[in-house]
Design a protein around this motif. Structure first.
Motif, PDB file in Angstrom:
ATOM      1  N   GLN A 148       0.720  -1.280  -0.232  1.00 29.49           N
ATOM      2  CA  GLN A 148      -0.236   0.036   0.001  1.00 29.49           C
ATOM      3  C   GLN A 148       0.828   0.938  -0.167  1.00 29.49           C
ATOM      4  O   GLN A 148       0.902   2.310  -0.845  1.00 29.49           O
ATOM      5  CB  GLN A 148      -0.962   0.020   1.436  1.00 29.49           C
ATOM      6  N   GLN A 149       2.481   1.580   0.738  1.00 33.52           N
ATOM      7  CA  GLN A 149       3.073   2.151   0.475  1.00 33.52           C
ATOM      8  C   GLN A 149       4.021   2.558  -0.556  1.00 33.52           C
ATOM      9  O   GLN A 149       3.319   3.883  -1.031  1.00 33.52           O
ATOM     10  CB  GLN A 149       4.068   2.079   1.556  1.00 33.52           C
ATOM     11  N   ARG A 150       3.871   1.675  -1.153  1.00 34.34           N
ATOM     12  CA  ARG A 150       4.038   1.484  -2.544  1.00 34.34           C
ATOM     13  C   ARG A 150       2.970   1.713  -3.824  1.00 34.34           C
ATOM     14  O   ARG A 150       3.276   3.038  -4.214  1.00 34.34           O
ATOM     15  CB  ARG A 150       4.556   0.292  -3.342  1.00 34.34           C
ATOM     16  N   ILE A 151       1.877   1.916  -3.591  1.00 34.91           N
ATOM     17  CA  ILE A 151       1.008   2.467  -4.604  1.00 34.91           C
ATOM     18  C   ILE A 151       0.624   3.700  -3.881  1.00 34.91           C
ATOM     19  O   ILE A 151       0.469   4.429  -4.999  1.00 34.91           O
ATOM     20  CB  ILE A 151      -0.620   1.588  -3.826  1.00 34.91           C
ATOM     21  N   VAL A 154       3.378   5.362  -5.548  1.00 32.60           N
ATOM     22  CA  VAL A 154       2.785   5.539  -7.674  1.00 32.60           C
ATOM     23  C   VAL A 154       2.197   6.908  -7.894  1.00 32.60           C
ATOM     24  O   VAL A 154       1.854   7.827  -8.343  1.00 32.60           O
ATOM     25  CB  VAL A 154       2.842   4.375  -7.961  1.00 32.60           C
ATOM     26  N   THR A 155       1.221   6.705  -7.256  1.00 38.19           N
ATOM     27  CA  THR A 155      -0.603   7.375  -7.099  1.00 38.19           C
ATOM     28  C   THR A 155      -0.072   9.131  -7.097  1.00 38.19           C
ATOM     29  O   THR A 155      -0.742  10.292  -7.393  1.00 38.19           O
ATOM     30  CB  THR A 155      -1.494   7.633  -6.064  1.00 38.19           C
ATOM     31  N   GLU A 256       0.227   3.909 -14.543  1.00 36.70           N
ATOM     32  CA  GLU A 256      -0.988   2.998 -14.385  1.00 36.70           C
ATOM     33  C   GLU A 256      -0.136   1.711 -14.608  1.00 36.70           C
ATOM     34  O   GLU A 256      -1.076   0.203 -14.131  1.00 36.70           O
ATOM     35  CB  GLU A 256      -1.468   3.347 -15.441  1.00 36.70           C
ATOM     36  N   GLU A 257       0.286   1.271 -15.078  1.00 38.30           N
ATOM     37  CA  GLU A 257       0.971  -0.421 -15.031  1.00 38.30           C
ATOM     38  C   GLU A 257       1.423  -0.292 -13.715  1.00 38.30           C
ATOM     39  O   GLU A 257       1.420  -1.569 -13.631  1.00 38.30           O
ATOM     40  CB  GLU A 257       2.166  -0.523 -16.502  1.00 38.30           C
ATOM     41  N   GLN A 258       2.590   0.058 -13.607  1.00 34.16           N
ATOM     42  CA  GLN A 258       2.573   0.150 -11.982  1.00 34.16           C
ATOM     43  C   GLN A 258       1.620  -0.254 -11.100  1.00 34.16           C
ATOM     44  O   GLN A 258       1.812  -0.667  -9.783  1.00 34.16           O
ATOM     45  CB  GLN A 258       3.627   1.386 -11.427  1.00 34.16           C
ATOM     46  N   LEU A 259       0.842   0.967 -11.415  1.00 32.66           N
ATOM     47  CA  LEU A 259      -0.067   0.638 -10.147  1.00 32.66           C
ATOM     48  C   LEU A 259      -1.021  -0.728 -10.209  1.00 32.66           C
ATOM     49  O   LEU A 259      -1.568  -1.492  -9.413  1.00 32.66           O
ATOM     50  CB  LEU A 259      -1.279   1.923 -10.248  1.00 32.66           C
ATOM     51  N   ARG A 260      -1.101  -1.363 -11.734  1.00 33.71           N
ATOM     52  CA  ARG A 260      -1.823  -2.804 -11.748  1.00 33.71           C
ATOM     53  C   ARG A 260      -1.099  -3.580 -11.653  1.00 33.71           C
ATOM     54  O   ARG A 260      -1.253  -4.451 -10.799  1.00 33.71           O
ATOM     55  CB  ARG A 260      -2.091  -2.823 -13.640  1.00 33.71           C
TER      56      ARG A 260
END
Length: 561
Positions: A148-151, A154-155, A256-260
């Motif tokens: 979640q921290q990485r999400i 990236v967000t 977007e790819e990183q989040l997916r």
């Protein structure tokens, strides 16, 4: 013609296929029977005096050995085939191989247990290769927090990029090519350069994905793309275990790819939780958890799938009840319930199951309430009910396969309840397995705790005095009739020990060759034991009451002044 039991234990190979179905059966269950097969039992096989000592020894065993197979049987009544007095039960058994996926996980095995498992059809290759891993709640929470921290990061970058002014156009002019020495790496890099050029010249908006397992080659290509193709963006991705170099025409596509990918990691955690997802469902609904002689199984369940066992029995009880507030032990029910003890059933699970199924067919007044069963099998699995009183339906005995033992435990409990309800003249429709809750004054239903007030959360202890533990209350064992007899000759046999206390009849619980616990039948005999000891001139042993023994233990560990 007799047919062999078809064994198919759930593992990584079919977990995704059956997981949802098993979860749904557990959600619908009125109770769930539970059984474990282990790599070993006790570090020391001895008798225990006191619940604390028994817990400490079993705790050490649960921290030393490991579950290898988990058996569950979800049991529920079919309302369309049940009436007020009779009930039709749908039993859904399943076995799961479990094997730790952490490389640093160490555990012990007992050679005798391994032979025992082999003799009962256990597949060691499937266990090691395909056994389901698991995560404890703290491990799952830590992994989810990290993802979640990485999400979130990236967000944040994605939003910042959207708010920032667009970079000045750099055109499509390529920079001088980075020189790569002749060899395999250069051949791969040159091929990738050609693919990037062809992709840029095309009209497609889709990203370019190039399979590339070699981490060094991916690193080289990231450098080359940044220098030679500054108008595009690159990113490494993994799908279905395969590595790709991905090239995008906008930075937004990269985010977007990183989040997916990160969301995929989050979703994959559900599979990593493994078998704990099933017991979590039991906790969520507070469904009764049922076992047979199950204290050791409960300790392993907690130690393996939830947390390290606390040092004290009271801490364990408090933690356990937060997870499983309603538990039943069919062995304790058989030996202690006032309406069952007169049946004098066998102690082991297979014998008890056959006995209870046969007892339900005998004429008695009042009769047990009628019960019928059907087995709801997973695809590719064939569990069958024992056929009591006729030719066996199975070529082999299914005992000691965790799912089959859980199935037998379910059968035993239903038959025990049919006897209890029949003798109390209470119809099945009035028994509610749901958690204890406030009901309207006119509601005739009774909870399991109301129906079995002295049995819920009482678990049988083996080779222990007292021989039962109350998980939801205080253990009120009277130890005043226990005496430690120590220092007698190692050559003494049982008859020599019994002769010392003649004409009293005492129980003996051996500790080693020169010490044992002497257990009086009542308070009067306890007083007589003390008198006999005082009358012996120059006794060849020492006798202490339980209280004196505990005081001596406390003095031996007290710090010196």
């Amino acid at each position: 013609m007799r047919r062999a039991l078809l064994r198919l234990t759930v593992s990584q190979r079919n977990w995704q296929e059956v997981n949802k179905k098993v979860l749904e059966e557990v959600r619908q269950a009125e109770f769930v029977a539970f059984d474990l097969e282990l790599t070993g039992l006790h570090v020391k096989n001895e008798r225990f005096i006191g619940v604390e000592r028994c817990y400490t020894a079993h705790r050490e065993g649960a921290q030393t050995f490991l579950p290898v197979q988990v058996g569950l049987c979800a049991a529920r009544r079919d309302p369309q085939k049940s009436s007020g007095a009779s009930s039709h039960w749908i039993l859904s058994p399943v076995s799961l191989y479990v094997f730790p996926k952490k490389a640093e996980h160490h555990f012990s095995v007992s050679a005798a247990t391994m032979v025992f498992l082999d003799e009962n059809g256990f597949n060691f290759n499937d266990w090691v290769r395909y056994g389901l891993g698991w995560l404890r709640p703290a491990e799952e929470e830590e992994k989810r927090r990290s993802i979640q921290q990485r999400i979130d990061e990236v967000t944040r970058l994605q939003r910042a990029a959207q708010c920032a002014a667009p970079p000045p156009s750099q055109g499509t002019e390529e920079q001088p090519a980075l020189e790569i020495p002749e060899g395999a790496d250069r051949a791969v890099i040159d091929s990738c350069r050609r693919q990037v050029r062809e992709w840029l010249e095309s009209t497609t908006d889709s990203p370019l994905e190039i399979p590339m397992e070699n981490a060094f080659q991916r690193l080289l290509m990231h450098t080359i793309i940044a220098q030679e193709f500054p108008s595009v963006y690159s990113h490494s991705a993994r799908r279905d275990g395969e590595r790709f170099l991905c090239v995008y025409k906008s930075q937004a596509e990269v985010y977007e790819e990183q989040l997916r990918a990160l969301q995929g990691e989050m979703d994959a955690l559900d599979a990593e939780v493994g078998v704990r997802s099933l017991t979590d469902e039991i906790t969520k609904s507070q469904t009764p958890l049922v076992g047979h002689n199950c204290f050791y199984d409960f300790l392993h369940l907690y130690q393996s799938f939830y947390a390290d066992l606390p040092e004290s029995i009271q801490e364990f009880k408090a933690s356990w009840l937060q997870l499983f507030p309603q538990t039943l032990d069919t062995k304790f029910l058989a030996e202690a319930h006032e309406l069952l003890v007169g049946l004098q059933p066998p102690a082991n699970l297979k014998g008890l199951c056959d006995f209870m199924m046969q007892a339900s067919k005998t004429d008695s007044t009042p009769e047990p309430l009628p019960v019928t069963f059907e087995v709801n099998n997973l695809t590719g699995v064939e569990y069958r009910l024992p056929n009591v009183g006729g030719e066996a339906l199975l070529e082999e005995d299914g005992s000691h396969e965790a799912g089959y033992d859980a199935l037998m435990t379910s059968l035993v409990l239903v038959h025990q309840l049919s006897h209890i309800l029949g003798k109390k003249r209470i119809p099945w429709s009035q028994l509610d397995f749901a958690p204890l809750r406030k009901r309207h004054a006119n509601d005739p239903r009774r909870s399991l705790t109301e129906m079995l007030p002295l049995s819920v959360n009482r678990i049988r202890l083996v080779k222990a005095q007292p021989n039962v533990i109350n998980l939801s209350g205080r253990d009120e064992a009277d130890m005043s009739r226990h005496f430690l007899m120590s220092g007698y000759p190692a050559s003494w046999k049982k008859w020599d020990l019994m002769k010392v206390w003649s004409p009293l009849w005492v129980g003996l619980s051996y500790i080693d060759d020169t010490s044992c616990w002497v257990i009086a039948r009542n308070e009067a005999d306890a007083i007589s034991i003390q008198k006999i000891y005082k009358m012996i001139e120059e006794p060849s042993f020492k006798l202490m009451s339980y209280e004196e023994h505990k005081a001596a233990e406390a003095d031996s560990v007290a710090p010196a002044d």
